[in-house]
Design a protein around this motif. Structure first.
Motif, PDB file in Angstrom:
ATOM      1  N   MET A 142       3.678   4.511  10.501  1.00 44.16           N
ATOM      2  CA  MET A 142       4.134   3.085   9.806  1.00 44.16           C
ATOM      3  C   MET A 142       5.454   4.566   9.650  1.00 44.16           C
ATOM      4  N   ASP A 148       7.584  -9.212   5.678  1.00 41.71           N
ATOM      5  CA  ASP A 148       7.003  -9.176   6.914  1.00 41.71           C
ATOM      6  C   ASP A 148       5.977 -10.507   7.479  1.00 41.71           C
ATOM      7  N   HIS A 173      -1.961   0.768   8.959  1.00 42.35           N
ATOM      8  CA  HIS A 173      -1.442   2.024   9.821  1.00 42.35           C
ATOM      9  C   HIS A 173      -1.479   3.038   9.246  1.00 42.35           C
ATOM     10  N   GLU A 233       0.434  -1.125   0.148  1.00 44.89           N
ATOM     11  CA  GLU A 233       0.145  -0.500  -0.135  1.00 44.89           C
ATOM     12  C   GLU A 233       1.279   1.113   0.150  1.00 44.89           C
ATOM     13  N   THR A 258       4.276   1.665   2.265  1.00 43.61           N
ATOM     14  CA  THR A 258       4.839   0.616   2.092  1.00 43.61           C
ATOM     15  C   THR A 258       5.646   1.495   0.334  1.00 43.61           C
ATOM     16  N   GLU A 274       9.926  -7.658  10.099  1.00 38.79           N
ATOM     17  CA  GLU A 274       8.860  -6.880  10.685  1.00 38.79           C
ATOM     18  C   GLU A 274       8.250  -7.384  11.599  1.00 38.79           C
TER      19      GLU A 274
HETATM   20  N1  ADE Z   1       1.216  -0.488   6.400  1.00 41.89           N
HETATM   21  C1  ADE Z   1       1.992  -1.603   5.529  1.00 41.89           C
HETATM   22  N2  ADE Z   1       2.704  -2.481   6.018  1.00 41.89           N
HETATM   23  C2  ADE Z   1       2.377  -2.759   7.388  1.00 41.89           C
HETATM   24  C3  ADE Z   1       1.597  -3.506   8.794  1.00 41.89           C
HETATM   25  N3  ADE Z   1       3.324  -4.396   8.869  1.00 41.89           N
HETATM   26  N4  ADE Z   1       0.821  -3.052   9.210  1.00 41.89           N
HETATM   27  C4  ADE Z   1      -0.059  -2.076   9.010  1.00 41.89           C
HETATM   28  N5  ADE Z   1       0.396  -1.105   8.302  1.00 41.89           N
HETATM   29  C5  ADE Z   1       0.890  -0.980   7.186  1.00 41.89           C
END
Ligand code: ADE
Length: 419
Positions: A355, A128, A350, A57, A60, A153
């Motif tokens: 972020m 992640d 988030h 998103e 990122t 992450e």
């Molecule tokens: N946006 C991008 N990565 C995320 C994450 N790990 N948690 C919440 N929002 C995000």
């Protein structure tokens, strides 16, 4: 070759919409902005191929572009098929990043995208949840020698990496970004707290005040979800298997009880444990009519979809991201976003500023692992980087703090009473 020729994405014509989203996020990410300027000058990633497997998103995308600004050649794939925003992915390709992702990819397509990301022969990884690192070790162990290291992450990903390391299976160093204070104190707690309720509220359009919210799991994410539920006016019940955390929840003022007891009371039932089978048949059987079920843990295994389907005489989609399960006695349960991360699958993840901190840590961790010789294994983030991110965020808020005097410093480091 233009990245578009190699990429696997839904539709490049969506790029203008994605570019607007990225620009909005970037305008609210001062830490990444600062790092981007610094990296443009110092080029810490020059000549390196960086594979990013994160929720795709807008925020990122800002991280990917920061790494690119530092000279890295960047390719991305999704860490969850439902959190991918196709317009953002198109915009990334438009800006020179190779991408393998589309929203709603099947499990097979999702794995194929990760394999294509490994075909890119990365020198470093940002992961992640641990899927990319696990796949590389499972299917391409010989490629591990090309990887200088990476960073992870999430709590879930770090648990998986530690399990690999304990078996001696992890072949390169991974920095545990989740364990940095500036990650879990803010992202897990305030980020998850806000974004989970944002996801639930925008998906259901239901009121929270006056209802009962059951939060299963009282780690940093669970603490955030419970606190925000309380702030929204809900009665909050916490379910937790760890006695210390359960006690913490009780002393934070919440009711604490087992899931089967709490399920009877739940208007909203939210799992955030990182474990599987937290809400299964015994709890589903006692739900009130109309209970809303949502998951905020990394994988869609916390609420048993098998048990839900087994108990249901009818399943239908009643709203975008809302599945209605009707049981034999007429009670209905509503599962959000197929039991996947509700904040990302049914929201934008988030908040941007949160972020910004997490991704500043990621960018710094990537530089750290590429420019220092760490042995294979899971490593903590250097505390100096944690403090740097906290200072940058305080600066961006215009918050000033006191400094210790030399006498105070000496006092703290001396065992003599008169120091
Ligand atoms: N946006 C991008 N990565 C995320 C994450 N790990 N948690 C919440 N929002 C995000």
């Amino acid at each position: 070759m233009h990245p578009l020729d190699d990429s696997l994405i839904r539709d490049i014509s969506l790029a203008p919409e994605g570019n607007l989203k990225i620009d909005w996020a970037a305008a609210h990410m001062p830490l990444l902005d600062r790092l981007r300027e610094q990296f443009q000058r110092e080029r810490p990633f020059a000549g390196r191929r960086i594979a990013i497997c994160l929720h795709l998103e807008a925020k990122t995308a800002c991280l990917a572009l920061t790494v690119q600004a530092g000279g890295g050649e960047v390719a991305v794939a999704a860490s969850n098929p439902l959190s991918t925003q196709d317009d953002v992915v198109a915009a990334l390709v438009d800006r020179g990043v190779t991408a393998f992702a589309w929203h709603g990819a099947t499990s097979k397509e999702y794995e194929m995208h990760l394999r294509r990301l490994l075909d890119f022969r990365p020198h470093a990884l940002i992961d992640d949840g641990g899927d990319l690192v696990a796949l590389l070790h499972r299917e391409r162990p010989e490629q591990a020698a090309e990887v200088a290291g990476g960073c992870e992450e999430t709590t879930t990903g770090i648990l998986r990496l530690r399990a690999m390391a304990a078996e001696g299976a992890l072949r390169f160093p991974m920095l545990a970004v989740n364990d940095a204070l500036c990650k879990h104190l803010f992202d897990n707690r305030y980020g998850t707290g806000q974004s989970v309720w944002d996801g639930i509220m925008r998906t259901t359009n239901l009121v929270v005040a006056g209802k009962t919210a059951v939060v299963v799991g009282y780690g940093w994410c669970g603490k955030g979800v419970a606190r925000r539920a309380q702030g929204l006016g809900a009665r909050v019940i916490v379910c937790e298997v760890d006695p210390v955390r359960a006690l913490e929840a009780a002393m934070d003022g919440y009711e604490v009880m087992p899931v089967v007891d709490a399920a009877k009371e739940a208007d909203f039932l939210i799992t955030v444990t990182g474990n599987r089978d937290c809400v299964t048949r015994p709890a589903l059987q006692v739900l009130k009519d109309g209970a809303v079920l949502a998951n905020a843990g990394h994988f869609d295994v916390e609420i048993s979809k098998l048990d839900l389907a087994d108990l249901a005489v009818r399943v239908r989609t009643v709203r975008r991201n809302v599945e209605e399960y009707t049981f034999a006695d007429g009670r209905r349960a509503y599962l959000l976003a197929e039991g996947r991360l509700v904040n990302l699958a049914a929201g934008d993840g988030h908040p941007v500023e949160v972020m910004d901190m997490t991704f500043a840590l990621q960018a710094l961790a990537l530089r750290e692992v590429l420019h220092n010789k760490y042995p294979p294994g899971v490593h903590p983030m250097p505390p100096a980087l944690d403090r740097l991110v906290a200072r940058m965020r305080l600066d961006s808020l215009g918050v000033r703090i006191d400094e210790l005097t030399p006498e105070q410093q000496r006092y703290l480091h001396s065992w003599r009473a008169d120091a």
